[in-house]
Design a protein around this motif. Structure first.
Motif, PDB file in Angstrom:
ATOM      1  N   THR A  93       0.941  -1.302  -0.009  1.00 48.08           N
ATOM      2  CA  THR A  93       0.475  -0.140   0.018  1.00 48.08           C
ATOM      3  C   THR A  93       0.669   1.879   0.423  1.00 48.08           C
ATOM      4  O   THR A  93       0.135   1.969   0.041  1.00 48.08           O
ATOM      5  N   GLN A  94       2.140   0.856  -0.104  1.00 52.99           N
ATOM      6  CA  GLN A  94       2.967   2.118   0.767  1.00 52.99           C
ATOM      7  C   GLN A  94       2.905   3.166   1.336  1.00 52.99           C
ATOM      8  O   GLN A  94       2.646   4.427   1.232  1.00 52.99           O
ATOM      9  N   THR A  95       2.304   2.494   2.496  1.00 50.84           N
ATOM     10  CA  THR A  95       2.466   3.177   3.721  1.00 50.84           C
ATOM     11  C   THR A  95       3.342   3.023   4.593  1.00 50.84           C
ATOM     12  O   THR A  95       3.796   3.894   5.230  1.00 50.84           O
ATOM     13  N   TYR A  96       4.219   1.964   4.521  1.00 51.04           N
ATOM     14  CA  TYR A  96       5.498   2.262   5.422  1.00 51.04           C
ATOM     15  C   TYR A  96       6.219   2.080   4.229  1.00 51.04           C
ATOM     16  O   TYR A  96       6.516   1.460   2.946  1.00 51.04           O
ATOM     17  N   VAL A  97       7.524   2.264   4.935  1.00 50.68           N
ATOM     18  CA  VAL A  97       8.991   2.416   4.257  1.00 50.68           C
ATOM     19  C   VAL A  97      10.274   1.461   5.098  1.00 50.68           C
ATOM     20  O   VAL A  97      10.149   1.768   6.678  1.00 50.68           O
ATOM     21  N   THR A  98      11.242   0.770   4.555  1.00 54.93           N
ATOM     22  CA  THR A  98      12.041   0.177   5.295  1.00 54.93           C
ATOM     23  C   THR A  98      13.589  -0.237   5.047  1.00 54.93           C
ATOM     24  O   THR A  98      12.633  -0.558   3.731  1.00 54.93           O
ATOM     25  N   THR A  99      14.444   0.530   5.959  1.00 53.92           N
ATOM     26  CA  THR A  99      15.494  -0.282   4.840  1.00 53.92           C
ATOM     27  C   THR A  99      16.953  -0.850   5.538  1.00 53.92           C
ATOM     28  O   THR A  99      16.427  -1.577   6.512  1.00 53.92           O
ATOM     29  N   VAL A 100      16.539  -2.054   4.869  1.00 52.86           N
ATOM     30  CA  VAL A 100      17.020  -2.899   5.557  1.00 52.86           C
ATOM     31  C   VAL A 100      19.204  -3.351   5.004  1.00 52.86           C
ATOM     32  O   VAL A 100      19.347  -2.492   4.038  1.00 52.86           O
ATOM     33  N   GLY A 101      20.150  -3.522   5.610  1.00 54.22           N
ATOM     34  CA  GLY A 101      21.141  -2.627   5.134  1.00 54.22           C
ATOM     35  C   GLY A 101      22.025  -4.197   5.948  1.00 54.22           C
ATOM     36  O   GLY A 101      21.900  -5.508   6.968  1.00 54.22           O
ATOM     37  N   LEU A 102      22.822  -4.603   4.551  1.00 56.85           N
ATOM     38  CA  LEU A 102      24.245  -5.672   5.505  1.00 56.85           C
ATOM     39  C   LEU A 102      25.187  -5.216   5.677  1.00 56.85           C
ATOM     40  O   LEU A 102      26.046  -4.244   4.847  1.00 56.85           O
ATOM     41  N   LEU A 103      26.453  -4.962   6.721  1.00 59.05           N
ATOM     42  CA  LEU A 103      27.650  -4.534   6.627  1.00 59.05           C
ATOM     43  C   LEU A 103      27.815  -5.448   7.079  1.00 59.05           C
ATOM     44  O   LEU A 103      28.222  -6.295   7.722  1.00 59.05           O
ATOM     45  N   PHE A 104      28.966  -6.195   6.255  1.00 55.76           N
ATOM     46  CA  PHE A 104      30.256  -6.940   5.336  1.00 55.76           C
ATOM     47  C   PHE A 104      31.440  -6.045   6.723  1.00 55.76           C
ATOM     48  O   PHE A 104      32.262  -4.687   6.377  1.00 55.76           O
ATOM     49  N   THR A 105      31.915  -7.004   7.584  1.00 54.22           N
ATOM     50  CA  THR A 105      32.478  -6.230   8.507  1.00 54.22           C
ATOM     51  C   THR A 105      34.445  -6.670   7.808  1.00 54.22           C
ATOM     52  O   THR A 105      34.549  -7.992   7.364  1.00 54.22           O
ATOM     53  N   LYS A 106      35.535  -6.223   8.730  1.00 56.72           N
ATOM     54  CA  LYS A 106      36.865  -6.527   8.034  1.00 56.72           C
ATOM     55  C   LYS A 106      37.054  -8.006   9.481  1.00 56.72           C
ATOM     56  O   LYS A 106      37.986  -8.205  10.076  1.00 56.72           O
ATOM     57  N   ALA A 107      36.126  -8.119  10.461  1.00 53.91           N
ATOM     58  CA  ALA A 107      36.466  -8.700  11.966  1.00 53.91           C
ATOM     59  C   ALA A 107      36.750 -10.579  11.101  1.00 53.91           C
ATOM     60  O   ALA A 107      36.259 -11.269  10.440  1.00 53.91           O
ATOM     61  N   ASP A 108      37.251 -11.258  12.942  1.00 52.81           N
ATOM     62  CA  ASP A 108      37.349 -12.236  12.291  1.00 52.81           C
ATOM     63  C   ASP A 108      36.035 -13.121  12.670  1.00 52.81           C
ATOM     64  O   ASP A 108      34.772 -11.876  13.524  1.00 52.81           O
ATOM     65  N   SER A 109      35.507 -14.325  13.473  1.00 53.76           N
ATOM     66  CA  SER A 109      35.057 -14.800  13.854  1.00 53.76           C
ATOM     67  C   SER A 109      34.949 -14.511  15.750  1.00 53.76           C
ATOM     68  O   SER A 109      33.757 -14.566  16.370  1.00 53.76           O
ATOM     69  N   ALA A 110      36.053 -14.837  16.182  1.00 50.51           N
ATOM     70  CA  ALA A 110      36.571 -14.299  17.540  1.00 50.51           C
ATOM     71  C   ALA A 110      35.543 -12.907  17.394  1.00 50.51           C
ATOM     72  O   ALA A 110      35.300 -12.308  18.520  1.00 50.51           O
ATOM     73  N   ALA A 111      36.151 -11.888  16.810  1.00 45.77           N
ATOM     74  CA  ALA A 111      36.109 -10.069  17.184  1.00 45.77           C
ATOM     75  C   ALA A 111      34.178 -10.569  16.585  1.00 45.77           C
ATOM     76  O   ALA A 111      34.074  -9.845  17.378  1.00 45.77           O
ATOM     77  N   MET A 112      33.508 -11.336  16.004  1.00 41.83           N
ATOM     78  CA  MET A 112      32.186 -11.148  16.003  1.00 41.83           C
ATOM     79  C   MET A 112      31.806 -11.104  17.061  1.00 41.83           C
ATOM     80  O   MET A 112      30.654 -11.211  17.094  1.00 41.83           O
TER      81      MET A 112
END
Length: 227
Positions: A93-112
């Motif tokens: 209905t174009q009543t709502y708007v939503t931004t979705v984001g994916l931030l690709f980090t530089k971190a390893d598994s431990a940091a995440m």
């Protein structure tokens, strides 16, 4: 065009191959695979109603400069910013708007894992001063979707991929919101705020869940490719 290709190298056969493969997703998978033009949200609306979301804007892939409020930028700084992918959707209905984001980090598994633990232990995903910023594109239903229009949001620090996934929702008419709610609160039974009653929590959570699911499916496909 920049941002039209978002998965990358196949897995190396080790336990961490999925994590490694995920790090390169941003530059070698078609944007439509991670942010499809249309998303179906079966049962995702209030009361189990179905939703259909249409993508109205894709941001060029970018760094994280000016993409987050200063405090959120500071909290995310320990994992670094490899690339940020964003798209904005609207409902049927174009009543709502939503931004979705994916931030690709530089971190390893431990940091995440460490960042995920901090978000969990300090409830950082519920703080309104750590809301993500929307992506407002001129000439679309999201043209007036700015910082003061943020109504509900969700943010997840993944530990099986170097990615921070988020969404933020608001009304398409540009109205301001005095008391935004995390999506989890907006979805609670009996919630009486305007964003909750309008179903904006469903918008933010429903889209975030589906984009995160597509990300994991893409990682899985990348690691299953024969060498």
């Amino acid at each position: 065009m920049t941002g039209s290709w978002l998965t990358g190298d196949g897995g190396d056969g080790t336990a961490g191959s999925g994590f490694t493969a995920a790090a390169t997703l941003w530059h070698s998978v078609p944007v439509d695979q991670l942010f499809p033009p249309t998303l179906q949200g079966t049962g995702a609306g209030p009361g189990g109603a179905d939703r259909t979301w249409t993508r109205i804007a894709v941001a060029p892939d970018s760094t994280c400069a000016d993409a987050f409020d200063p405090l959120l930028h500071k909290v995310l700084a320990p994992v670094g910013c490899q690339r940020l992918l964003r798209a904005t959707y609207t409902d049927a209905t174009q009543t709502y708007v939503t931004t979705v984001g994916l931030l690709f980090t530089k971190a390893d598994s431990a940091a995440m894992s460490a960042l995920a633990a901090r978000f969990r232990d300090e409830h950082l995903d519920r703080r309104s001063d750590l809301m993500p910023r929307p992506y407002a594109a001129k000439g679309t239903a999201a043209a007036g979707f700015g910082a003061k229009q943020r109504a509900t949001w969700t943010l997840s620090v993944l530990t099986d991929a170097p990615v921070v996934a988020y969404s933020v929702s608001g009304w398409a008419d540009g109205r301001t919101v005095d008391a935004p709610l995390p999506a989890a609160d907006a979805l609670r039974s009996g919630a009486t705020s305007a964003p909750a009653q309008a179903g904006l929590g469903n918008e933010a959570q429903g889209l975030a869940d589906r984009i995160e699911r597509r990300l994991r499916q893409t990682v899985s496909s990348a690691t299953e490719k024969p060498s």
